[in-house]
Design an enzyme around this catalytic site. Structure first.
Site, PDB file in Angstrom:
ATOM      1  N   ARG A  87     -12.053  -3.913  -8.219  1.00  0.00           N
ATOM      2  CA  ARG A  87     -13.293  -3.426  -9.283  1.00  0.00           C
ATOM      3  C   ARG A  87     -12.197  -4.259 -10.267  1.00  0.00           C
ATOM      4  O   ARG A  87     -11.212  -4.339  -9.832  1.00  0.00           O
ATOM      5  CB  ARG A  87     -12.519  -1.616  -8.969  1.00  0.00           C
ATOM      6  CG  ARG A  87     -13.628  -0.969  -8.729  1.00  0.00           C
ATOM      7  CD  ARG A  87     -14.966  -0.884  -8.683  1.00  0.00           C
ATOM      8  NE  ARG A  87     -15.338   0.202  -7.610  1.00  0.00           N
ATOM      9  CZ  ARG A  87     -15.978  -0.486  -6.541  1.00  0.00           C
ATOM     10  NH1 ARG A  87     -16.476  -1.716  -6.223  1.00  0.00           N
ATOM     11  NH2 ARG A  87     -16.676   0.381  -5.995  1.00  0.00           N
ATOM     12  N   ASP A 108       1.088  -1.169  -0.087  1.00  0.00           N
ATOM     13  CA  ASP A 108      -0.013  -0.322   0.109  1.00  0.00           C
ATOM     14  C   ASP A 108       0.835   1.123   0.013  1.00  0.00           C
ATOM     15  O   ASP A 108       1.577   1.264   1.049  1.00  0.00           O
ATOM     16  CB  ASP A 108      -0.835   0.208   1.489  1.00  0.00           C
ATOM     17  CG  ASP A 108      -2.257   1.064   1.478  1.00  0.00           C
ATOM     18  OD1 ASP A 108      -1.338   2.407   0.646  1.00  0.00           O
ATOM     19  OD2 ASP A 108      -3.348   0.310   1.832  1.00  0.00           O
ATOM     20  N   HIS A 144     -20.788  -9.103  -8.534  1.00  0.00           N
ATOM     21  CA  HIS A 144     -20.783  -7.582  -7.223  1.00  0.00           C
ATOM     22  C   HIS A 144     -21.738  -7.682  -5.884  1.00  0.00           C
ATOM     23  O   HIS A 144     -22.236  -6.721  -5.640  1.00  0.00           O
ATOM     24  CB  HIS A 144     -20.678  -6.403  -8.432  1.00  0.00           C
ATOM     25  CG  HIS A 144     -19.673  -5.426  -7.485  1.00  0.00           C
ATOM     26  ND1 HIS A 144     -19.969  -4.413  -8.702  1.00  0.00           N
ATOM     27  CD2 HIS A 144     -19.922  -4.824  -5.970  1.00  0.00           C
ATOM     28  CE1 HIS A 144     -19.583  -3.182  -7.612  1.00  0.00           C
ATOM     29  NE2 HIS A 144     -18.723  -3.599  -6.407  1.00  0.00           N
ATOM     30  N   GLU A 188     -17.983  -5.133 -16.251  1.00  0.00           N
ATOM     31  CA  GLU A 188     -19.163  -5.663 -14.949  1.00  0.00           C
ATOM     32  C   GLU A 188     -20.741  -4.702 -15.695  1.00  0.00           C
ATOM     33  O   GLU A 188     -21.671  -5.072 -15.843  1.00  0.00           O
ATOM     34  CB  GLU A 188     -19.156  -5.679 -14.154  1.00  0.00           C
ATOM     35  CG  GLU A 188     -18.679  -4.708 -13.305  1.00  0.00           C
ATOM     36  CD  GLU A 188     -18.946  -4.745 -12.048  1.00  0.00           C
ATOM     37  OE1 GLU A 188     -17.769  -5.717 -11.363  1.00  0.00           O
ATOM     38  OE2 GLU A 188     -19.820  -3.772 -10.956  1.00  0.00           O
TER      39      GLU A 188
HETATM   40  P1  NAI Z   1     -10.330   2.632   1.874  1.00  0.00           P
HETATM   41  O1  NAI Z   1     -10.161   3.870   0.635  1.00  0.00           O
HETATM   42  O2  NAI Z   1     -10.447   2.664   3.137  1.00  0.00           O
HETATM   43  O3  NAI Z   1      -8.517   1.617   2.048  1.00  0.00           O
HETATM   44  C1  NAI Z   1      -8.396   1.332   0.662  1.00  0.00           C
HETATM   45  C2  NAI Z   1      -6.895   1.359   0.679  1.00  0.00           C
HETATM   46  O4  NAI Z   1      -5.934   1.821  -0.838  1.00  0.00           O
HETATM   47  C3  NAI Z   1      -6.100   2.243   1.096  1.00  0.00           C
HETATM   48  O5  NAI Z   1      -5.125   2.032   2.380  1.00  0.00           O
HETATM   49  C4  NAI Z   1      -4.779   2.908   0.110  1.00  0.00           C
HETATM   50  O6  NAI Z   1      -4.162   3.741   0.195  1.00  0.00           O
HETATM   51  C5  NAI Z   1      -5.267   1.825  -1.119  1.00  0.00           C
HETATM   52  N1  NAI Z   1      -4.126   2.058  -2.457  1.00  0.00           N
HETATM   53  C6  NAI Z   1      -4.001   3.122  -3.102  1.00  0.00           C
HETATM   54  N2  NAI Z   1      -3.717   3.321  -4.115  1.00  0.00           N
HETATM   55  C7  NAI Z   1      -2.388   1.622  -4.059  1.00  0.00           C
HETATM   56  C8  NAI Z   1      -2.222   1.423  -5.056  1.00  0.00           C
HETATM   57  N3  NAI Z   1      -1.486   1.131  -5.679  1.00  0.00           N
HETATM   58  N4  NAI Z   1      -1.390  -0.133  -4.293  1.00  0.00           N
HETATM   59  C9  NAI Z   1      -1.852  -0.733  -3.173  1.00  0.00           C
HETATM   60  N5  NAI Z   1      -3.111   0.355  -1.963  1.00  0.00           N
HETATM   61  C10 NAI Z   1      -3.219   0.976  -2.768  1.00  0.00           C
HETATM   62  O7  NAI Z   1     -11.122   1.169   1.124  1.00  0.00           O
HETATM   63  P2  NAI Z   1     -11.984   0.293   1.374  1.00  0.00           P
HETATM   64  O8  NAI Z   1     -13.548   0.534   1.761  1.00  0.00           O
HETATM   65  O9  NAI Z   1     -11.154  -0.379   2.279  1.00  0.00           O
HETATM   66  O10 NAI Z   1     -12.753  -0.376  -0.245  1.00  0.00           O
HETATM   67  C11 NAI Z   1     -11.296  -1.013  -0.673  1.00  0.00           C
HETATM   68  C12 NAI Z   1     -11.919  -1.234  -2.673  1.00  0.00           C
HETATM   69  O11 NAI Z   1     -13.066  -2.225  -1.998  1.00  0.00           O
HETATM   70  C13 NAI Z   1     -13.351  -0.014  -2.336  1.00  0.00           C
HETATM   71  O12 NAI Z   1     -12.083   1.217  -3.182  1.00  0.00           O
HETATM   72  C14 NAI Z   1     -13.797  -0.669  -4.002  1.00  0.00           C
HETATM   73  O13 NAI Z   1     -12.900  -0.266  -4.927  1.00  0.00           O
HETATM   74  C15 NAI Z   1     -14.295  -1.656  -3.464  1.00  0.00           C
HETATM   75  N6  NAI Z   1     -15.489  -2.392  -3.093  1.00  0.00           N
HETATM   76  C16 NAI Z   1     -15.886  -3.416  -3.410  1.00  0.00           C
HETATM   77  C17 NAI Z   1     -17.659  -3.709  -3.016  1.00  0.00           C
HETATM   78  C18 NAI Z   1     -18.013  -4.756  -4.032  1.00  0.00           C
HETATM   79  O14 NAI Z   1     -18.963  -5.936  -3.176  1.00  0.00           O
HETATM   80  N7  NAI Z   1     -17.027  -5.776  -4.586  1.00  0.00           N
HETATM   81  C19 NAI Z   1     -18.173  -2.732  -2.008  1.00  0.00           C
HETATM   82  C20 NAI Z   1     -17.177  -1.936  -0.959  1.00  0.00           C
HETATM   83  C21 NAI Z   1     -16.377  -1.431  -1.886  1.00  0.00           C
END
Ligand code: NAI
Length: 337
Positions: free
Chosen positions: A240, A174, A301, A269
């Site tokens: 995603r 991260d 999803h 999707e």
């Molecule tokens: P969050 O914002 O709390 O955490 C995302 C993390 O990814 C952060 O720590 C950030 O620094 C890190 N990050 C950013 N760029 C990066 C990179 N190049 N390499 C590695 N890490 C990187 O977000 P949260 O709530 O944990 O959600 C994560 C993702 O899950 C969301 O952005 C969304 O795309 C996905 N999601 C999917 C759902 C589903 O139903 N399948 C539902 C909710 C979220």
């Protein structure tokens, strides 16, 4: 306020109506996905409420603006589908639900790991057909395996906790290591994660930097012959779809470099998920190729889809709208970086 709710499913109607206590807002539910063709449905509405596969590019935002919309309330955490610069130029406020149930998504990722490991989705069908043979169902102990987590935000850290509970070693990548990460989370360079992980799980957002983060080059760096059964790595994506280059992953499955694949999200999707297409022909050949592999498990999803998450999404969305209407209070506003 008058709110046009797009991509509204029966469960959205149930949970949003329940959260709209005192009927303080007027909610109109539209089954249609928000696109250039359907944006006119929002004419005269102060706010629209959208989900992950609604289109909120500049052209759609322009139409919404012309129709009088001042607020876009996302029922999601992700906002990669919104042209934020265009929204700001048009004076449209964008709000989201930052964390509705990180447990829901992390637990679903674990469900994919467990199902793929022990092939319970194959066993289910076999047993129903009177086939009790075990050949082809061989799994491995999770205990002692290395799990690589890409993105250690809300969801990634909960996934880390659960996998640590199974006795896995947890390595993570991260750009912003979390101060909340427990001491067992070892931050390593991405190349080290690829080279050491038996299971890789994606929990980063879709950004220009993470687009096709898992491509042919990344797959080439992954471990070979993992587990006792000498197969390829397990890759899980609940982040995603576009974080993964699907063509490269299909090539990795064919070569055996990827041993098991669990997807809750898919690059294209928008044309498929959340709809019942079972009576028609699915024209996405790449998606259909994925479904032919015995070691690929895809869900549409649904990782977020728990009662707790839907309650949080509905309540936070309406609280966001309340705050916007009052012109004060905490808005989970999304702005350009
Ligand atoms: P969050 O914002 O709390 O955490 C995302 C993390 O990814 C952060 O720590 C950030 O620094 C890190 N990050 C950013 N760029 C990066 C990179 N190049 N390499 C590695 N890490 C990187 O977000 P949260 O709530 O944990 O959600 C994560 C993702 O899950 C969301 O952005 C969304 O795309 C996905 N999601 C999917 C759902 C589903 O139903 N399948 C539902 C909710 C979220």
């Amino acid at each position: 306020m008058r709110i046009a709710v797009f991509s509204a499913k029966p469960y959205d109607r149930t949970f949003l109506t329940r959260a709209n206590s005192g009927q303080r807002h007027h909610l109109s539910f539209f089954e249609a996905r928000l696109t250039e063709d359907t944006a006119t449905l929002a004419n005269g509405f102060d706010a629209i409420c959208a989900f992950v596969n609604d289109c909120l590019d500049a052209a759609v935002l322009e139409q919404l603006h012309n129709g009088g919309t001042r607020l876009v309330a996302l029922r999601s955490a992700g906002f990669n589908h919104v042209d934020l610069a265009a929204a700001e130029r048009l004076g449209i406020t964008v709000v989201r639900v930052p964390a509705y149930s990180p447990h829901a998504v992390a637990e679903h990722a674990v469900a994919l790991v467990l199902s793929l490991n022990r092939m319970t989705y194959r066993a289910y069908n076999r047993v129903r057909e009177g086939n009790f043979a075990l050949d082809g169902l061989l799994g491995f102990d999770l205990h002692g395996k290395t799990v690589g987590i890409i993105g250690t935000g809300h969801i990634g850290l909960i996934f880390a906790d659960i996998m640590h509970g199974f006795g896995c070693r947890v390595v993570a990548s991260d750009p912003f290591p979390s101060p909340d990460a427990k001491s067992f989370v070892e931050y390593v360079p991405l190349a080290t994660l690829f080279a050491s992980a038996d299971i890789i799980s994606l929990h980063c957002p879709l950004t220009p930097e993470t687009h096709h983060l898992i491509d042919a080059d990344a797959i080439a760096q992954m471990k070979e012959g993992v587990m006792l059964i000498k197969e390829g790595v397990m890759l899980i994506n609940t982040g995603r779809g576009r974080v993964v280059d699907t063509q490269a992953v299909i090539a990795g499955l064919k070569s055996g470099k990827i041993g098991r694949l669990g997807l809750d999200v898919y690059e294209e999707e928008e044309q498929l998920f959340f709809e019942d297409l079972s009576q028609g022909v699915i024209n996405d050949d790449q998606f259909m190729r994925l479904t032919t592999f015995h070691n690929v498990l895809i869900t549409g999803h649904q990782a977020f889809f728990t009662a707790e998450a839907l309650t949080n999404i509905a309540e936070t969305t309406l609280a966001n709208i309340d705050a916007f209407e009052r012109g004060s209070g905490t808005l989970h506003r999304v702005t350009t970086p």
